[in-house]
Write a protein that holds these residues in place. Structure first.
Motif, mmCIF file in Angstrom:
data_model
loop_
_atom_site.group_PDB
_atom_site.id
_atom_site.type_symbol
_atom_site.label_atom_id
_atom_site.label_comp_id
_atom_site.label_asym_id
_atom_site.label_seq_id
_atom_site.Cartn_x
_atom_site.Cartn_y
_atom_site.Cartn_z
ATOM 1 N N TYR A 1 0.827 -1.198 0.000
ATOM 2 C CA TYR A 1 0.000 0.000 0.000
ATOM 3 C C TYR A 1 0.868 1.257 0.000
ATOM 4 N N PHE A 2 0.242 2.372 -0.435
ATOM 5 C CA PHE A 2 0.888 3.686 -0.417
ATOM 6 C C PHE A 2 0.026 4.645 0.391
ATOM 7 N N ASP A 3 0.666 5.677 0.952
ATOM 8 C CA ASP A 3 -0.091 6.721 1.634
ATOM 9 C C ASP A 3 -0.810 7.589 0.614
ATOM 10 N N LEU A 4 -1.855 8.283 1.078
ATOM 11 C CA LEU A 4 -2.644 9.148 0.205
ATOM 12 C C LEU A 4 -1.768 10.198 -0.470
ATOM 13 N N ASN A 5 -1.845 10.269 -1.791
ATOM 14 C CA ASN A 5 -1.117 11.256 -2.603
ATOM 15 C C ASN A 5 0.398 11.114 -2.512
ATOM 16 N N LYS A 6 0.897 9.932 -2.087
ATOM 17 C CA LYS A 6 2.325 9.724 -1.938
ATOM 18 C C LYS A 6 2.795 8.557 -2.799
ATOM 19 N N ARG B 1 2.551 -3.266 -11.471
ATOM 20 C CA ARG B 1 1.362 -2.498 -11.847
ATOM 21 C C ARG B 1 0.836 -1.762 -10.621
ATOM 22 N N SER B 2 0.911 -0.436 -10.676
ATOM 23 C CA SER B 2 0.531 0.386 -9.522
ATOM 24 C C SER B 2 -0.806 1.054 -9.768
ATOM 25 N N HIS B 3 -1.568 1.183 -8.687
ATOM 26 C CA HIS B 3 -2.938 1.688 -8.772
ATOM 27 C C HIS B 3 -3.189 2.738 -7.695
ATOM 28 N N VAL C 1 -10.617 -2.251 -6.928
ATOM 29 C CA VAL C 1 -10.950 -3.586 -6.409
ATOM 30 C C VAL C 1 -12.274 -3.583 -5.639
ATOM 31 N N ASN C 2 -12.900 -2.407 -5.524
ATOM 32 C CA ASN C 2 -14.180 -2.342 -4.818
ATOM 33 C C ASN C 2 -15.069 -1.291 -5.466
ATOM 34 N N LYS C 3 -16.117 -0.908 -4.809
ATOM 35 C CA LYS C 3 -17.139 -0.005 -5.347
ATOM 36 C C LYS C 3 -16.728 1.463 -5.316
ATOM 37 N N CYS C 4 -15.537 1.788 -4.753
ATOM 38 C CA CYS C 4 -15.199 3.173 -4.410
ATOM 39 C C CYS C 4 -14.771 3.982 -5.633
ATOM 40 N N ALA C 5 -15.676 4.129 -6.582
ATOM 41 C CA ALA C 5 -15.417 4.933 -7.777
ATOM 42 C C ALA C 5 -15.692 6.398 -7.473
ATOM 43 N N ASN C 6 -15.611 7.233 -8.502
ATOM 44 C CA ASN C 6 -15.866 8.658 -8.319
ATOM 45 C C ASN C 6 -17.245 8.891 -7.726
ATOM 46 N N ASP C 7 -17.314 9.796 -6.763
ATOM 47 C CA ASP C 7 -18.553 10.244 -6.126
ATOM 48 C C ASP C 7 -19.227 9.169 -5.265
ATOM 49 N N VAL C 8 -18.545 8.058 -5.008
ATOM 50 C CA VAL C 8 -19.094 7.035 -4.102
ATOM 51 C C VAL C 8 -18.533 7.280 -2.710
ATOM 52 N N ASP C 9 -19.426 7.291 -1.722
ATOM 53 C CA ASP C 9 -19.002 7.560 -0.348
ATOM 54 C C ASP C 9 -18.330 6.312 0.231
ATOM 55 N N CYS C 10 -16.996 6.410 0.515
ATOM 56 C CA CYS C 10 -16.232 5.289 1.071
ATOM 57 C C CYS C 10 -15.365 5.779 2.224
ATOM 58 N N SER C 11 -15.014 4.866 3.100
ATOM 59 C CA SER C 11 -14.117 5.191 4.219
ATOM 60 C C SER C 11 -12.683 5.251 3.728
ATOM 61 N N ASP C 12 -11.809 5.813 4.573
ATOM 62 C CA ASP C 12 -10.383 5.849 4.228
ATOM 63 C C ASP C 12 -9.836 4.447 4.054
ATOM 64 N N GLU D 1 -11.399 1.799 3.028
ATOM 65 C CA GLU D 1 -11.854 1.240 1.746
ATOM 66 C C GLU D 1 -11.067 1.846 0.586
ATOM 67 N N HIS D 2 -10.811 3.138 0.643
ATOM 68 C CA HIS D 2 -10.023 3.768 -0.417
ATOM 69 C C HIS D 2 -8.595 3.215 -0.446
ATOM 70 N N GLN D 3 -8.023 2.934 0.742
ATOM 71 C CA GLN D 3 -6.648 2.462 0.777
ATOM 72 C C GLN D 3 -6.485 1.138 0.042
ATOM 73 N N LEU D 4 -7.520 0.319 -0.009
ATOM 74 C CA LEU D 4 -7.414 -0.966 -0.706
ATOM 75 C C LEU D 4 -7.070 -0.790 -2.172
ATOM 76 N N ASN D 5 -7.365 0.368 -2.729
ATOM 77 C CA ASN D 5 -7.079 0.614 -4.138
ATOM 78 C C ASN D 5 -5.693 1.204 -4.378
ATOM 79 N N ARG D 6 -5.045 1.695 -3.305
ATOM 80 C CA ARG D 6 -3.698 2.256 -3.443
ATOM 81 C C ARG D 6 -2.699 1.125 -3.275
ATOM 82 N N ARG D 7 -2.371 0.415 -4.351
ATOM 83 C CA ARG D 7 -1.642 -0.845 -4.252
ATOM 84 C C ARG D 7 -0.735 -1.049 -5.443
#
Length: 655
Positions: free
Chosen positions: A546-551, A580-582, A629-640, A642-648
């Motif tokens: 995982y990566f930190d937000l915006n890092k 492959r980074s996301h 990898v989950n539902k957290c697309a644009n404008d979908v309300d997700c927790s931090d 849940e968002h972190q699962l996509n920073r991989r």
């Protein structure tokens, strides 16, 4: 109130008032003595006042100090104890340090350590507290260091004070003594009611350290005031010595009227010392004392409380030029000096600096320490020289002939003849003068707990550069030698197992063994079919990178997993991967695409540089938020979370 009762009441008031006035006058007189360092005179009055039932913070402080500054630490214990018990919220933390030192003098080490913990809490950044917290097992180290000197018999001590031995490099030992000479003693010194010190000389038997009957040093060095602590040039014709501020028969004092110490230099004319001159960096406002000349005569070490000193006294060094002039004194710095007392330096012919300190952690009072010269030219951290040189009392003025291994020091320990006594010794073994730390452990199967034989264990620095490599023995054990205060990574690997690694940071403890057990889980690529398109991280059952937000930097937890990727690529040199980074969906699409590209490059660079993997085997690309990898697309309300699962990052096998 009737007239009779009024008269009685008035009489009592007058009596109490008179008693208080008399007591105040006694304390005023005692304070005057105390402030001019006449501790014995002051103490006599303070004790009488205390016996009358009077108690105060100031009274307990000064009685304790009157013993402490005369090196009678065991006598200071009950008064510092009263002070800390009755005025815990009011006392200066420095009194906790003095109390701890005094407790050591009666071998109450557990209590002394508890007091030092309080001292550390109150001071926060005191170096003495820091040394203590970093060397909590100091008694264990001192015990390991002990026994490297054997004390010899010495019969030159008097019922007074004898200390500060030094070699004059002409087969004689010079030392300071308050025994007087020619049947007459000097004036008594108010500090401790002992006669003033003179310098004496004694012929020395090199083979066993025995000293012949001492005689007063000839020439104009000795005066009616203190002379002590000498240091001689290699040819024996120049001496540096300590004296009260007494030059050309004129006594000097500071602005408070206190007579301090200065260093003087003299030269030998046949058998008498003449041409006495004080050194230019002396001052009337602070003490400069206890000279120690280097073997080449180019550096002079000394103790002083000059304005930039850290504590009660610090050690300094000054260059001695060929023409006899001097450079500017330099403080030896925080590695050597503390907020306590560093004093009585001695430089051996090999350049080792021996000195006495109560700021570094020891057995009580002043202990003798040694700092050795390093390749850089700097001095090492100080090492306690252990018993029997050090004791629970003051031990100081250590000198050693490194050729004969014969040396001398002074101590006020019990069993002596006088206030301070000289002791001789023979060094029988080398001191521990480097930090020795180790890591040992057992590698086991995480499920069965079986010990794994011939598992490979690798020691790396914090940049994953390999330092040492070993395999476990028939009991699954491994061991590495470590440096102090250094971060490491320890990795274990074995075929059919996933590699594992742990971060280890050593401390400042001089002799310490770290215990680090390592567990391996079954896995790895052995027996598995690996084909293009497989995610190497999933095959190895790694934690997601995982990566930190915006890092885009590699996090410490990610480093551990990346090292497992590296270990696999090293074990299987034919495998090639595509990184492959996301990102998550927050921020706009183009920003996320650029961010993921930076993350891919950061990951690839880490694998190639840290693992020394050929760059042709590692490719990669950023995919932004295109493969969530989950539902957290644009404008979908997700927790931090849940968002972190996509920073991989993924590691797809391409060959």
């Amino acid at each position: 109130m009737n007239l009779k009762n009024y008269v009685v009441h008035l009489s009592l008031c007058v009596l109490v008032s008179s008693m208080m006035y008399a007591q105040d006058k006694r304390l005023e007189k005692a304070d005057e003595s105390f402030n001019r360092f006449a501790f014995v005179d002051a103490r006599k009055i303070y004790l009488k006042v205390a016996e009358s039932g009077y108690e105060s913070l100031d009274l307990f402080k000064k009685i304790g100090d009157s013993y402490y500054f005369n090196a009678q630490l065991e006598e200071a214990v009950p008064w510092y104890e009263k002070l800390t018990n009755n005025y815990a919220e009011e006392i200066d933390p420095e009194y906790l340090f003095r109390y701890s030192q005094s407790l050591k003098s009666v071998e109450r080490y557990d209590e002394a350590d508890q007091i030092m913990e309080k001292f550390n809490t109150l001071t926060g950044n005191d170096q003495r507290a820091e040394f203590f917290m970093n060397t909590r097992d100091y008694l264990k180290f001192i015990e390991m260091q002990s026994g490297k000197f054997r004390l010899l018999k010495l019969s030159v001590n008097s019922k007074y004070s004898d200390y500060a031995p030094s070699f004059n490099n002409q087969g004689q030992l010079i030392f300071a003594s308050s025994r007087g000479g020619s049947g007459m003693s000097k004036t008594v010194h108010e500090w401790n009611e002992m006669p003033f010190l003179d310098l004496f000389v004694s012929d020395m038997i090199q083979t066993n350290g025995i000293l012949q009957t001492p005689k007063k040093l000839k020439g104009k060095i000795n005066t009616k005031f203190h002379e002590s602590s000498t240091s001689f040039s290699q040819d024996g014709k120049t001496v540096y010595f300590t004296r009260n501020n007494y030059t050309k028969r004129k006594l000097g004092s500071n602005t408070q009227g206190t007579i301090l110490l200065k260093i003087y230099r003299a030269t030998l004319d046949e058998d008498k010392w003449t041409n006495i001159e004080e050194l230019p960096f002396n001052s009337n406002e602070y003490s400069v004392a206890h000279p120690a000349l280097s073997a080449d005569g180019k550096k002079l070490y000394f103790a002083s409380d000059m304005p930039d000193s850290r504590g009660l006294s610090d050690l300094y060094v000054v260059d001695v030029h060929e023409d006899g002039t001097f450079g500017s004194p330099t403080n030896l710095g925080d590695k050597i000096n503390t907020e306590g007392r560093e004093t009585f330096p001695y430089v051996s012919n090999s350049g080792r600096l021996y000195f006495a300190s109560d700021g570094h952690i020891g057995l009580g009072g002043l202990d003798v320490f040694v700092a050795v010269p390093e390749e850089s030219g700097a001095l090492s951290i100080p090492y306690n020289v252990g018993k029997p040189v050090n004791s629970d009392e003051d031990d100081f003025t250590f000198v050693l002939n490194e050729d004969t291994k014969i040396g001398y020091f002074a101590s006020n320990r019990s069993g002596g003849k006088g206030n301070d006594d000289l002791y001789s010794f023979k060094q029988t073994d080398e001191l521990i003068t480097e930090c020795n730390q180790y890591v040992t452990g057992i590698v086991t199967d995480a499920t069965s707990k079986d010990k794994l034989v011939e598992a490979e264990v690798i020691l790396m620095d914090d940049r994953n550069n390999e330092l040492q490599r070993t395999v476990t023995d028939n009991k699954g054990r491994y061991k590495f030698d470590l440096e102090c205060d250094t971060p490491y990574i320890v990795r274990a690997t074995k075929e059919s197992y996933n590699p594992t690694e742990t971060i280890l940071a050593t401390n400042n403890v001089l002799e310490y063994e770290h215990s680090l057990a390592l567990q391996l889980t079954e896995g790895g690529l052995a027996g598995k079919e690996v084909k293009p398109g497989d995610d190497l991280a999933k095959l190895l059952q790694l934690q997601t990178i995982y990566f930190d937000l915006n890092k885009s930097f590699i996090r410490p937890d990610a480093e551990i997993e990346l090292q497992k990727i590296i270990a696999t690529l090293q074990q299987y040199p034919d495998i090639k991967i595509d990184v492959r980074s996301h990102t998550d969906s927050r921020a706009d699409d183009s920003y996320n695409m650029n961010l993921s590209e930076r993350r891919a490059k950061s990951t690839i660079k880490y694998i190639i540089e840290r693992g020394e993997i050929d760059k042709s085997r590692v490719t990669g690309k950023g995919y932004g938020e295109t493969n969530l990898v989950n539902k957290c697309a644009n404008d979908v309300d997700c927790s931090d979370e849940e968002h972190q699962l996509n920073r991989r990052s993924e590691f797809i096998v391409i060959k």
